[in-house]
Motif scaffolding. Structure first.
Motif, PDB file in Angstrom:
ATOM      1  N   THR A 145     -29.444  26.576  17.346  1.00 52.18           N
ATOM      2  CA  THR A 145     -29.310  25.129  17.182  1.00 52.18           C
ATOM      3  C   THR A 145     -29.514  24.361  18.480  1.00 52.18           C
ATOM      4  O   THR A 145     -30.010  23.240  18.463  1.00 52.18           O
ATOM      5  CB  THR A 145     -27.914  24.812  16.619  1.00 52.18           C
ATOM      6  OG1 THR A 145     -27.681  25.669  15.493  1.00 52.18           O
ATOM      7  CG2 THR A 145     -27.819  23.387  16.162  1.00 52.18           C
ATOM      8  N   THR A 150     -31.758  20.177  18.974  1.00 47.90           N
ATOM      9  CA  THR A 150     -33.049  19.972  18.331  1.00 47.90           C
ATOM     10  C   THR A 150     -33.043  18.578  17.695  1.00 47.90           C
ATOM     11  O   THR A 150     -31.979  18.007  17.450  1.00 47.90           O
ATOM     12  CB  THR A 150     -33.301  21.068  17.269  1.00 47.90           C
ATOM     13  OG1 THR A 150     -32.255  21.019  16.309  1.00 47.90           O
ATOM     14  CG2 THR A 150     -33.377  22.456  17.904  1.00 47.90           C
ATOM     15  N   HIS A 205     -29.933  24.978   8.147  1.00 44.55           N
ATOM     16  CA  HIS A 205     -31.167  25.685   8.466  1.00 44.55           C
ATOM     17  C   HIS A 205     -31.472  26.794   7.468  1.00 44.55           C
ATOM     18  O   HIS A 205     -32.548  27.343   7.484  1.00 44.55           O
ATOM     19  CB  HIS A 205     -31.206  26.196   9.909  1.00 44.55           C
ATOM     20  CG  HIS A 205     -29.907  26.630  10.476  1.00 44.55           C
ATOM     21  ND1 HIS A 205     -28.865  25.771  10.704  1.00 44.55           N
ATOM     22  CD2 HIS A 205     -29.462  27.840  10.877  1.00 44.55           C
ATOM     23  CE1 HIS A 205     -27.850  26.432  11.225  1.00 44.55           C
ATOM     24  NE2 HIS A 205     -28.184  27.676  11.328  1.00 44.55           N
TER      25      HIS A 205
END
Length: 159
Positions: A49, A56, A80
């Motif tokens: 992450t 991100t 995710h």
């Protein structure tokens, strides 16, 4: 109460990450993992992450402000492991001196608004079993349990 979400800058995120990682390890250990397991889980999660210690673009990390004073933090992002419309509350933390005043509920409502504005169709979260106050809050806001993990410590002899 006038709560707002203020995006954290990169310097603030670096400090928040260091504190959050240590807390995450402690919480996982409290849920029954060994230190090694908890550290490995933290490493894997944070490296995915926050590569190189940077969020991100899909990560939405905020300080929660009440009339200009920081009262907590919120981190939401798409899961995710799911389709992009399924978002997750990765962390919500109201500073101890501000708890019990409705800031948690108000922050969750802001999280829902933010996720919806990013195209989310659902918002999920994890809460550790021993956190009765948080579990009660989420249940009162129509969050429903979708899975329950259980563990037994076999190192303790049973009669």
């Amino acid at each position: 109460m006038t709560l707002t979400l203020v995006p954290m800058n990169s310097e603030r995120i670096a400090r928040w990450l260091a504190l959050g990682r240590a807390q995450y390890i402690d919480e996982r250990m409290g849920a029954g993992e060994t230190r090694a397991e908890a550290e490995a889980n933290a490493e894997a999660s944070y490296n995915t992450t926050f590569p190189d210690g940077r969020a991100t673009p899909s990560q939405k990390i905020f300080d929660v402000h009440d009339d200009g004073h920081v009262v907590g933090q919120l981190w939401i992002a798409p899961r995710h492991d799911a389709e992009p419309a399924h978002w997750w509350v990765w962390e919500i933390e109201i500073d101890e001196e501000f708890r019990g005043r409705g800031f948690g509920r108000a922050t969750m409502l802001l999280a829902e608004e933010q996720a919806r504005s990013e195209g989310a169709s659902s918002l999920g979260l994890n809460v550790f079993g021993g956190n009765a106050v948080a579990r009660g809050l989420y249940a009162s806001m129509d969050y429903r349990e979708t899975s329950i993990q259980m563990r037994k410590d076999l190192s303790i002899r049973q009669r």
